[in-house]
Enzyme design. Structure first.
Site, PDB file in Angstrom:
ATOM      1  N   GLU A 142       0.787  -1.085  -0.104  1.00 40.63           N
ATOM      2  CA  GLU A 142      -0.072  -0.105   0.045  1.00 40.63           C
ATOM      3  C   GLU A 142       0.923   1.458  -0.182  1.00 40.63           C
ATOM      4  O   GLU A 142       0.641   2.207  -0.736  1.00 40.63           O
ATOM      5  CB  GLU A 142      -0.897   0.062   1.222  1.00 40.63           C
ATOM      6  CG  GLU A 142      -2.141  -0.848   1.103  1.00 40.63           C
ATOM      7  CD  GLU A 142      -1.756  -2.430   1.011  1.00 40.63           C
ATOM      8  OE1 GLU A 142      -0.662  -2.673   1.860  1.00 40.63           O
ATOM      9  OE2 GLU A 142      -2.450  -3.010   0.552  1.00 40.63           O
ATOM     10  N   HIS A 182     -12.173  -5.242   7.498  1.00 39.10           N
ATOM     11  CA  HIS A 182     -12.764  -5.118   6.310  1.00 39.10           C
ATOM     12  C   HIS A 182     -14.193  -4.366   6.371  1.00 39.10           C
ATOM     13  O   HIS A 182     -15.263  -4.694   5.600  1.00 39.10           O
ATOM     14  CB  HIS A 182     -13.114  -6.743   5.573  1.00 39.10           C
ATOM     15  CG  HIS A 182     -11.986  -7.233   5.262  1.00 39.10           C
ATOM     16  ND1 HIS A 182     -11.255  -8.001   6.462  1.00 39.10           N
ATOM     17  CD2 HIS A 182     -11.228  -7.585   4.516  1.00 39.10           C
ATOM     18  CE1 HIS A 182      -9.916  -8.648   5.998  1.00 39.10           C
ATOM     19  NE2 HIS A 182     -10.012  -8.348   4.672  1.00 39.10           N
TER      20      HIS A 182
END
Ligand SMILES: Cc1ncc(C[n+]2csc(CCOP(=O)(O)OP(=O)(O)O)c2C)c(N)n1
Lengths: 323, 324
Positions: free
Chosen positions: B59, B128
């Site tokens: 990321e 999530h």
């Protein structure tokens, strides 16, 4: 190398030392706010890497690479104004030291987060690749920063795509006070390149000839599609980590050893061997660089401080208007 | 044919990449696979692997490389497979991208979009289903958008791509396939910084965004005979549309802010404070907030339902405020 080129290199080494020396002196006089991270002793690395780059190659310097700014062509006046936090600096006073780059010279300003420019350098190199531009990006970082995840992520990606980037590690043996044996378990940081699928090279960073040779090889490789190189230059910083650090964690003998390998004196010995009149060159260069630095300080001192409300400028490219 | 929220996102990327060859996409599995949720379907086929880049699980690299591409004239869209993972690239966002223009004294812009599925309601569990807007709401130099309709999902993504500043684009995965509408044939963008008035009313202003907007509109319809609710969909969170909020609260005298992100330190607190500060004399009751409970988004259905706002909780909150 032509005589003119050899003298030019000498000029850059001397200019950088004079400039950094003045910044340190100004810091001692309390004229500079904020950190000063002297690269004194590491001049051969930045000159050796930057002097042959093309104007449209990009460099991503780190906190100790003021010399890279100069060698890449940044205006000394504006650079000094930047260090003073004045309006004529690259940041227009928004930040100081090397946090504002000079886009007109393809120099990226770093953040204070060590290693954070490497992913950016890699993105730049990706653009060069897809644009089929034969340009290169040089990412500078210290051996200490090489432990950060950002560095790993950037190198891994560069390896996959064989990007035109040179990872330039300036190994000066200390990260602030921490010696290398407490930073990593390898002798040469360049060994890590194997794990990313490209070549690691080590060179004596205080020897301008060696740096130039190694840098040229790495840059040529990048430019011709051969992918990244991890180039580690072993060097030494004379000063502490910052001007406030007396560096009592290292021995006097060690410093003396490295002073005997001073990159500028080494170049003088070389010029002498070439039978140039080194006394004359030394004096002439001294006068020239002193004038440039004097002018830069005068320019920076005369440059206005920004006004308070200017703090709200340059935040957004498309400004936010309040209803 | 009605288009889903996620198809609208996909359309926006197709159109923007076709319109401007500098637009590109980086992320994990965005290429051949077409994205974990299929948001990037067809892009790789159409635009090739140089412009639709499958990255390693990195990321920091995705965002940092995006900045590097941006300074070279590209306009990268950077996908976080789940927005939760944006925390791994936090430094590159708040210190690198957000400061880029400022510390270079205006020499550059930073036209990147960081997008990814956010939000709860689909049993995503702790890692999530987060709503990270407050982490970034505090950071000058960023813009944050959060569409709640397919129309806005498309129009705001197009605006974000064209914007010269770093935009965090929060697409809510609960809405991906639950929301459908017919979209205009012709091109359009939804400007960043403008709220939408979803329903006019004179009794209470509900200021919201994301899935709670739908709950609020339904509640407003159901309660129409009792209380006349005005629903403002912020759409853009940073900067938020103060003008629309101000005009509405001046008219109704009552404000309820609803968001799915948790309450403490959430952006509702900022908006509430602003209303209290600037509109005190227009107020007819306390400025109220309805948000997720101050805990992690738990996995099990009953717990998740307990934590996040739903229509029932909206109704309850509206009644409470109306009673003042
Ligand atoms: C992410 C991060 N952690 C810690 C620091 C504080 N810090 C600044 S410089 C430095 C040492 C850096 O060592 P190295 O990378 O070897 O470069 P050198 O200073 O030796 O040139 C540290 C720990 C920082 N700036 N960024």
């Amino acid at each position: 190398m032509t005589e003119q080129k050899e003298r030019e290199l000498y000029f850059w080494l001397r200019l950088i030392r004079e400039f950094e020396g003045r910044v340190s002196a100004l810091d001692r006089q309390g004229k500079i706010q904020g950190g000063v991270y002297s690269g004194k002793g590491q001049e051969a690395v930045v000159v050796g890497v930057c002097h042959d780059l093309r104007p449209d190659d990009w460099i991503f310097p780190l906190h100790r690479d003021l010399g890279a700014f100069l060698a890449k062509g940044a205006d000394p006046n504006r650079l000094m104004a930047q260090i003073f936090g004045k309006r004529d600096g690259f940041s227009k006073g928004k930040d100081s030291f090397l946090h504002g780059g000079d886009f007109s010279r393809c120099i990226f300003g770093s953040t204070s987060m060590l290693g954070s420019t490497l992913p950016v350098a890699v993105g730049t190199a990706y653009k060069f690749r897809i644009g089929k531009e034969d340009r290169v990006a040089i990412a500078f970082f210290g051996e200490g920063a090489s432990s950060r995840g950002d560095v790993h992520e950037a190198m891994n990606f560069a390896g996959i795509y064989k990007l035109p980037v040179v990872f330039l590690c300036e190994n000066n043996f200390y990260a602030y006070s921490t010696p290398n044996e407490l930073q990593f378990a390898v002798e040469d940081v360049a060994d890590r390149a194997v794990g990313y699928g490209f070549k690691g090279e080590v060179c004596p960073g205080n020897d301008l000839h060696s740096v130039m040779k190694a840098a040229r090889k790495a840059v040529d490789r990048a430019r011709s599609g051969g992918g990244p190189t991890f180039l580690e230059c072993k060097t030494y910083r004379y000063h502490g980590h910052s001007e406030h650090d007396r560096a009592t964690y290292r021995s006097a003998e060690e410093l003396i050893t490295w002073e005997s390998r001073d990159p500028i004196e080494r170049w003088e010995v070389y010029l002498e061997k070439r039978k140039y009149d080194i006394a004359a060159i030394r004096e002439e260069t001294g006068t020239k660089v002193k004038k440039i630095v004097d002018d830069a300080v005068a320019f920076a001192e005369a440059s206005p401080h920004p006004e308070g409300p200017e703090a709200m400028e340059d935040l957004y490219a498309t400004p936010i208007t309040e209803g | 044919m009605p288009v889903t929220y996620i198809q609208a996102i996909n359309q926006a990327m197709h159109e923007e990449m076709a319109r401007d060859e500098n637009v590109m996409l980086l992320g994990e599995d965005v290429g051949v696979l077409g994205g974990a949720f299929k948001a990037t379907e067809g892009l790789h086929e159409k635009f090739g692997s140089e412009r639709v880049v499958d990255t390693p699980i990195s990321e920091t690299l995705i965002i940092g490389a995006g900045v590097g591409l941006a300074i070279q004239g590209m306009r990268p869209i950077l996908e976080m497979q789940f927005i939760d993972f944006i925390s791994c690239g936090f430094d590159q966002i708040v210190n690198m991208a957000a400061t880029l223009r400022y510390r270079h004294g205006g020499q550059t812009a930073c036209p990147i979009v960081i997008r990814g599925p956010c939000g709860a309601g689909v049993h995503g569990g702790l890692f999530h289903s987060q709503n990270p807007e407050a982490w970034f709401f505090h950071v000058p130099g960023l813009k944050i958008v959060a569409p709640s309709t397919a129309y806005d999902a498309k129009g705001l993504l197009k605006a974000a791509v064209r914007d010269d500043d770093p935009v965090i684009y929060l697409e809510h995965k609960f809405l991906y396939r639950r929301i459908k509408e017919d979209l205009p044939e012709e091109e359009y963008v939804v400007p960043i910084g403008k709220a939408a008035l979803r329903r006019e009313g004179k009794d209470i202003s509900v200021i919201t965004y994301g899935p709670p907007m739908h709950a609020a509109v339904k509640a407003a319809k159901d309660m129409a005979s009792e209380i006349d609710i005005e629903v403002i969909d912020l759409r853009t969170l940073l900067p938020y549309d103060w003008k629309t909020i101000r005009e509405s609260v001046k008219k109704t005298g009552k404000a309820l802010i609803i968001h799915e992100a948790r309450r403490t330190g959430g952006i509702g607190g900022e908006i509430a404070a602003r209303i209290a500060e600037d509109l005190f004399e227009h107020l007819d009751g306390p400025v109220m907030r309805l948000a997720s409970k101050d805990t992690h988004n738990a996995f099990a259905g009953p717990m998740e339902e307990y934590i996040i706002p739903n229509q029932e909780k909206v109704t309850e909150a509206v009644r409470k405020l109306a009673a003042y």
